[in-house]
Write a protein that holds these residues in place. Structure first.
Motif, PDB file in Angstrom:
ATOM      1  N   ILE A   8     -43.928  61.735  35.589  1.00 32.67           N
ATOM      2  CA  ILE A   8     -45.157  61.844  36.351  1.00 32.67           C
ATOM      3  C   ILE A   8     -46.443  61.485  35.650  1.00 32.67           C
ATOM      4  O   ILE A   8     -47.377  60.886  35.811  1.00 32.67           O
ATOM      5  CB  ILE A   8     -45.475  63.213  37.079  1.00 32.67           C
ATOM      6  CG1 ILE A   8     -44.315  63.512  38.089  1.00 32.67           C
ATOM      7  CG2 ILE A   8     -46.798  63.478  37.681  1.00 32.67           C
ATOM      8  CD1 ILE A   8     -43.989  62.611  39.375  1.00 32.67           C
ATOM      9  N   CYS A   9     -46.570  62.041  34.305  1.00 35.45           N
ATOM     10  CA  CYS A   9     -47.720  62.174  33.502  1.00 35.45           C
ATOM     11  C   CYS A   9     -47.588  61.295  32.032  1.00 35.45           C
ATOM     12  O   CYS A   9     -48.393  60.793  31.434  1.00 35.45           O
ATOM     13  CB  CYS A   9     -48.337  63.411  33.140  1.00 35.45           C
ATOM     14  SG  CYS A   9     -47.506  64.359  32.038  1.00 35.45           S
ATOM     15  N   GLY A  10     -46.233  61.026  31.829  1.00 35.37           N
ATOM     16  CA  GLY A  10     -45.807  60.297  30.812  1.00 35.37           C
ATOM     17  C   GLY A  10     -45.821  61.010  29.432  1.00 35.37           C
ATOM     18  O   GLY A  10     -45.448  60.280  28.296  1.00 35.37           O
ATOM     19  N   LEU A  11     -45.972  62.283  29.566  1.00 39.44           N
ATOM     20  CA  LEU A  11     -45.525  63.184  28.247  1.00 39.44           C
ATOM     21  C   LEU A  11     -44.462  63.092  27.637  1.00 39.44           C
ATOM     22  O   LEU A  11     -43.419  63.097  28.210  1.00 39.44           O
ATOM     23  CB  LEU A  11     -45.930  64.821  28.600  1.00 39.44           C
ATOM     24  CG  LEU A  11     -46.059  65.561  27.407  1.00 39.44           C
ATOM     25  CD1 LEU A  11     -47.325  65.522  26.448  1.00 39.44           C
ATOM     26  CD2 LEU A  11     -45.679  67.241  28.057  1.00 39.44           C
ATOM     27  N   GLY A  52     -59.025  65.321  37.300  1.00 42.87           N
ATOM     28  CA  GLY A  52     -59.339  65.150  35.742  1.00 42.87           C
ATOM     29  C   GLY A  52     -58.228  65.365  34.674  1.00 42.87           C
ATOM     30  O   GLY A  52     -58.562  65.434  33.601  1.00 42.87           O
ATOM     31  N   ALA A  53     -57.014  65.205  35.322  1.00 40.55           N
ATOM     32  CA  ALA A  53     -55.804  65.327  34.589  1.00 40.55           C
ATOM     33  C   ALA A  53     -56.019  66.716  33.728  1.00 40.55           C
ATOM     34  O   ALA A  53     -55.579  66.546  32.318  1.00 40.55           O
ATOM     35  CB  ALA A  53     -55.674  64.001  33.572  1.00 40.55           C
ATOM     36  N   PRO A  54     -56.213  67.878  34.068  1.00 43.75           N
ATOM     37  CA  PRO A  54     -55.946  68.971  33.128  1.00 43.75           C
ATOM     38  C   PRO A  54     -54.679  69.659  32.710  1.00 43.75           C
ATOM     39  O   PRO A  54     -53.766  69.105  33.531  1.00 43.75           O
ATOM     40  CB  PRO A  54     -56.690  69.944  34.267  1.00 43.75           C
ATOM     41  CG  PRO A  54     -55.971  69.610  35.607  1.00 43.75           C
ATOM     42  CD  PRO A  54     -56.124  68.057  35.544  1.00 43.75           C
ATOM     43  N   TRP A  55     -54.536  70.041  31.639  1.00 41.76           N
ATOM     44  CA  TRP A  55     -53.249  70.483  30.840  1.00 41.76           C
ATOM     45  C   TRP A  55     -52.945  71.748  31.663  1.00 41.76           C
ATOM     46  O   TRP A  55     -53.697  72.661  31.700  1.00 41.76           O
ATOM     47  CB  TRP A  55     -53.401  70.469  29.716  1.00 41.76           C
ATOM     48  CG  TRP A  55     -53.054  69.299  28.722  1.00 41.76           C
ATOM     49  CD1 TRP A  55     -53.812  68.038  28.826  1.00 41.76           C
ATOM     50  CD2 TRP A  55     -51.875  69.043  27.935  1.00 41.76           C
ATOM     51  NE1 TRP A  55     -53.224  67.327  28.002  1.00 41.76           N
ATOM     52  CE2 TRP A  55     -52.110  67.710  27.779  1.00 41.76           C
ATOM     53  CE3 TRP A  55     -50.823  69.745  27.530  1.00 41.76           C
ATOM     54  CZ2 TRP A  55     -51.154  67.297  26.693  1.00 41.76           C
ATOM     55  CZ3 TRP A  55     -49.785  69.329  26.840  1.00 41.76           C
ATOM     56  CH2 TRP A  55     -50.024  68.004  26.315  1.00 41.76           C
ATOM     57  N   PHE A  56     -51.684  71.858  32.205  1.00 42.56           N
ATOM     58  CA  PHE A  56     -51.187  72.872  32.781  1.00 42.56           C
ATOM     59  C   PHE A  56     -51.102  74.076  31.887  1.00 42.56           C
ATOM     60  O   PHE A  56     -51.277  75.310  31.878  1.00 42.56           O
ATOM     61  CB  PHE A  56     -49.638  72.806  33.254  1.00 42.56           C
ATOM     62  CG  PHE A  56     -49.039  73.837  34.046  1.00 42.56           C
ATOM     63  CD1 PHE A  56     -49.465  74.370  35.126  1.00 42.56           C
ATOM     64  CD2 PHE A  56     -48.029  74.485  33.217  1.00 42.56           C
ATOM     65  CE1 PHE A  56     -48.818  75.310  35.828  1.00 42.56           C
ATOM     66  CE2 PHE A  56     -47.422  75.427  33.872  1.00 42.56           C
ATOM     67  CZ  PHE A  56     -47.584  76.048  34.975  1.00 42.56           C
ATOM     68  N   PRO A  62     -52.366  68.358  22.302  1.00 44.38           N
ATOM     69  CA  PRO A  62     -52.626  68.088  21.102  1.00 44.38           C
ATOM     70  C   PRO A  62     -54.223  67.618  20.687  1.00 44.38           C
ATOM     71  O   PRO A  62     -54.720  66.992  21.645  1.00 44.38           O
ATOM     72  CB  PRO A  62     -51.709  66.865  20.735  1.00 44.38           C
ATOM     73  CG  PRO A  62     -50.744  66.721  21.869  1.00 44.38           C
ATOM     74  CD  PRO A  62     -51.424  67.533  23.020  1.00 44.38           C
ATOM     75  N   SER A  63     -54.970  67.829  19.897  1.00 41.30           N
ATOM     76  CA  SER A  63     -56.046  67.177  19.419  1.00 41.30           C
ATOM     77  C   SER A  63     -56.563  65.739  19.608  1.00 41.30           C
ATOM     78  O   SER A  63     -57.568  65.299  19.801  1.00 41.30           O
ATOM     79  CB  SER A  63     -56.665  67.748  17.938  1.00 41.30           C
ATOM     80  OG  SER A  63     -55.891  67.428  17.121  1.00 41.30           O
ATOM     81  N   SER A  64     -55.169  65.184  19.684  1.00 43.13           N
ATOM     82  CA  SER A  64     -55.433  63.462  19.546  1.00 43.13           C
ATOM     83  C   SER A  64     -54.640  62.979  20.567  1.00 43.13           C
ATOM     84  O   SER A  64     -54.499  61.739  20.839  1.00 43.13           O
ATOM     85  CB  SER A  64     -54.505  63.042  18.239  1.00 43.13           C
ATOM     86  OG  SER A  64     -53.263  63.470  18.429  1.00 43.13           O
TER      87      SER A  64
END
Length: 81
Positions: A8-11, A52-56, A62-64
């Motif tokens: 879904i998001c590519g993580l 806005g693609a918030p992190w769950f 990651p900072s990068s």
């Protein structure tokens, strides 16, 4: 098929797993919050991006982190497979 990223998001994941294992796992992605086997479809992705693609789990971000780079690893037709 073996996959190594959230469809879904590519993580990226720490290991490669079988596609069927993911489909029925009910795992939850720490990035997009998709629950595989329940939410995993293109409409979920579209809604996540509209928000806005918030992190769950924001602590895991990651900072990068680069959304555009991560999205290169999605499976666009995941629910149609």
């Amino acid at each position: 098929m073996k996959i190594s990223n959230c469809p879904i998001c590519g993580l990226p994941w720490s290991e490669t797993v079988d596609e069927e294992e993911v489909r029925y796992s009910y795992w939850i992605c720490e990035c997009c919050g998709c629950e595989y086997g329940n939410d995993d479809n293109p409409a979920y992705r579209e809604n996540w991006l509209k928000q806005g693609a918030p992190w769950f789990d924001p602590k895991q971000r990651p900072s990068s982190w680069n959304l555009e780079e991560q999205l290169r690893h999605i499976i666009p037709d995941w629910n149609a497979r």
